[in-house]
Write an enzyme that holds these catalytic residues in place. Structure first.
Site, PDB file in Angstrom:
ATOM      1  N   GLY A   1       0.544   3.845   1.766  1.00  0.00           N
ATOM      2  CA  GLY A   1       0.660   4.460   3.080  1.00  0.00           C
ATOM      3  C   GLY A   1       0.027   5.841   3.129  1.00  0.00           C
TER       4      GLY A   1
ATOM      5  CG  ASP B   1      -5.512  -5.100   3.034  1.00  0.00           C
ATOM      6  OD1 ASP B   1      -6.159  -4.550   2.125  1.00  0.00           O
ATOM      7  OD2 ASP B   1      -5.140  -4.488   4.056  1.00  0.00           O
TER       8      ASP B   1
ATOM      9  CB  CYS C   1      -6.200 -26.157  16.572  1.00  0.00           C
ATOM     10  SG  CYS C   1      -7.006 -24.566  16.832  1.00  0.00           S
TER      11      CYS C   1
ATOM     12  CG  ASP D   1      -2.007   1.017   1.150  1.00  0.00           C
ATOM     13  OD1 ASP D   1      -2.203   1.576   0.047  1.00  0.00           O
ATOM     14  OD2 ASP D   1      -2.650   1.273   2.172  1.00  0.00           O
TER      15      ASP D   1
ATOM     16  CB  CYS E   1      -8.848 -25.519  13.802  1.00  0.00           C
ATOM     17  SG  CYS E   1      -7.573 -24.526  12.995  1.00  0.00           S
TER      18      CYS E   1
ATOM     19  CG  ASP F   1      -6.041   6.180  -2.502  1.00  0.00           C
ATOM     20  OD1 ASP F   1      -5.075   6.109  -1.719  1.00  0.00           O
ATOM     21  OD2 ASP F   1      -7.107   5.570  -2.297  1.00  0.00           O
TER      22      ASP F   1
END
Lengths: 408, 408
Positions: free
Chosen positions: A122, A296, A339, A120, A334, A174
């Site tokens: 940032g 994400d 687990c 990203d 799981c 952006d």
């Protein structure tokens, strides 16, 4: 929560690796293949190729802001099924420094991870630096939260940092306003984001390496008219994928899901669709149903450290004293190593002792759950049984008690 | 430090596992075999059998006070070469509680470790609770440092806790005064420790399981007359091994080493010899040279978390800014996974970001180093070349700069 849902999960190993077989022909970075589409919804399964190999979509991407997904080593990530991880260009630009990362051979080499990395810009973090940033049409001047030093972030500097890091997928700069911003500010943010996107699209060829992908970002909050307008603009630019920004920034869940449901299906089908910063298992279900390919969120990793563990039967707050004597695993169904090996009682003990081992075991479990949750949808899409699976998953999360009910 | 010493190390894998071959016949817990003895010194290599298998000596034992060696999983420990780990009966008795550990199937099962565990009584920690403990001839009344609750520790309660934990080697309760205690207090501590040892020797058959070993502890500080007297007393009792306590408690290094050199060779040869709470690489060399078989210390684990990394070429303080751009490993000759994969620059970055991953990588390296350091001596003993190796190791640690010189 009474309903376990072992029948909903893919085989434990199914989510563990990229399903692309070794014999699958290597494709050029940026190639996106739609492998299956749900006949009853915009949901689809696909494969995006990067310079570090393919990722199978829908795909959840764990967040490693400073490089590492906190407490985990690359083999932990591979084991739980992570295909790609996120870094943050702003954070890494300052800590340890992007020229330093470049000199160390790039981010992959520095952290020992040879699968894809998305970074990203940032910008979102910089815009959150209250009183420490000033925005203009060309970019944003800011003082870092590290040491107060002054810098300028522009569409160009973001790409330069990402080039130095060697990201496989580079997000452009952006302008993401808060969810409750006034309509005027949302309009401004869209226009500014457009100018920056045009600049980034022009600059990327000169700044990024040939194999580095570059994704555009659509803003507009929950205003569907604005979103659609911005989507048309961004989609017309030569980006390798399109992201929806500006969700999970304060708007209601209903508004976010309505925006997803309206906008995602209108995004170009031949390019990957990414929704940034979401979300809960319910958000991921809504996103996949709307035809989104990538997501994400810090939720599985951050919440793990705070004691919240996800299971197909609801959330577990490991800090609760009722787990103190529980010899059972977090989730009996799981297959994650946590687990398979450790009891709730031991995890609670480690958490209480602030042993750093706790964070690793908990993070591993939560990431495994998120990858299984999304992997179940991916497999169902490929096998033509998505509708039934999505309905079953929806029943699970609809009755999922809110986090606050169990915390404390 | 200029001298690297790759010729001094055993093969990288040599220290990694217990050398006992799978075909070695299983021996009864408590069996101690002396496999090789240095003709020129009391140093020896041996093998001690426990209910969870053998340990090859000389052997360094990492400390996992609350069960876990902080930040590491069992497979990390196996990978770096740990054969046995330490727990603390006092800490575990209160957190998570010894009856709780028993109900969870014992300490091995709770933490997922199927190799031997030694537990210290925790008397040393209780005696350090200033103002919160009162000693009498039968035991010690104390308030815990956890919640101030009142308890009593006696030779019997220590064994009861260790029985509940399922320790392979149970240390008895002793009285360990500070290194600078007055002669009268040292005398008292020896007499009290004797009474407690006699009590423990009588009680162990009724309290411990048949396979649980029990070690006696010799006090007496650096007073050789007192040490010898106490050694004779403890050696006459039916313990499976004999430990030297009361070293590394404030006395000078020279005094500690002189005590080791004088007393260790007089300890029974047919039982394992354990020096508690040491130490530096130099201490370990001195101990092995004096004929000691086992040692434990928090140094490799605690110092790792604080940024101090051990190498055959001296210590590295990873916090120093000069490592910021260093693409090389902590130790180019080290075969641990941390050195094989990560740069000093990345470790420093992780340390600076307080990423829990740092502690794991650093702890793993330091334990690997300690196991290699001791493993080199063990192999040299077995191969009849201990004198030369010990002389070379001594040159390394004699010129090793003190920690303070590089820290800061």
């Amino acid at each position: 929560m009474h309903a376990t849902a072992s029948d909903l999960r893919p085989h434990p190993r199914a989510g563990l690796t990229c399903e692309s077989t070794p014999s699958a022909a290597w494709r050029a970075p940026g190639t996106f293949e739609v492998l299956a589409a749900d006949p009853a919804s915009p949901a689809r399964a696909g494969r995006l190729w990067t310079a570090h190999g393919p990722i199978d979509t829908p795909c959840f991407m764990p967040v490693g802001t400073y490089g590492a997904v906190k407490g985990l080593e690359p083999e932990d990530l591979v084991e739980v099924g992570s295909q790609i991880i996120l870094g943050n260009a702003y954070h890494l630009a300052h800590r340890p420094g992007y020229e330093r990362v470049r000199a160390l051979g790039g981010l992959h080499r520095m952290i020992g991870w040879d699968r894809p990395i998305l970074t990203d810009s940032g910008g979102f973090q910089v815009f959150s630096l209250r009183g420490l940033q000033r925005l203009d049409d060309g970019g944003v001047d800011y003082q870092t939260h590290f040491d107060g030093s002054r810098h300028r972030m522009t569409p160009r500097t973001v790409l330069e940092v990402e080039a130095a890091l060697g990201s496989d997928i580079c997000m452009i700069l952006d302008h993401c306003p808060p969810g409750d911003a006034a309509p005027k500010l949302k309009r401004e943010a869209v226009d500014r984001s457009t100018r920056w996107a045009v600049a980034a699209a022009e600059l990327r060829g000169a700044i990024l390496a040939p194999g580095q992908l570059c994704f555009g970002i659509v803003q507009g909050g929950t205003d569907l008219t604005l979103r659609r307008e911005h989507l048309r603009t961004i989609a017309a630019l030569p980006f390798d994928g399109i992201a929806l920004g500006g969700l999970s920034v304060g708007e209601s869940i209903a508004d976010a899901h309505a925006t997803l449901a309206a906008i995602a299906p209108e995004m170009p089908t031949e390019r990957p669709r990414y929704v940034m910063g979401i979300g809960t298992p319910r958000d991921l279900l809504a996103a996949v149903r709307s035809g989104v390919d990538m997501f994400d969120c810090v939720m599985p990793t951050r919440n793990a450290r705070n004691g919240q563990l996800f299971t197909f039967a609801g959330k577990v707050n490991i800090r609760q004293s009722r787990h103190r004597d529980d010899p059972g695993p977090v989730d009996p169904g799981c297959a994650c190593r946590t687990c398979r090996r450790y009891s709730r009682a031991y995890l609670r003990h480690l958490h209480e002792q602030n042993d750093p081992l706790y964070g690793r075991l908990a993070t591993r479990h939560n990431l495994f759950f998120f990858h299984q949750w999304v992997g179940a949808m991916r497999h169902a899409l490929r096998e033509g049984r998505f509708s039934a699976l999505a309905a079953a998953l929806a029943r699970l999360v609809d009755v999922d008690p809110p986090a606050a009910a169990e915390a404390g």
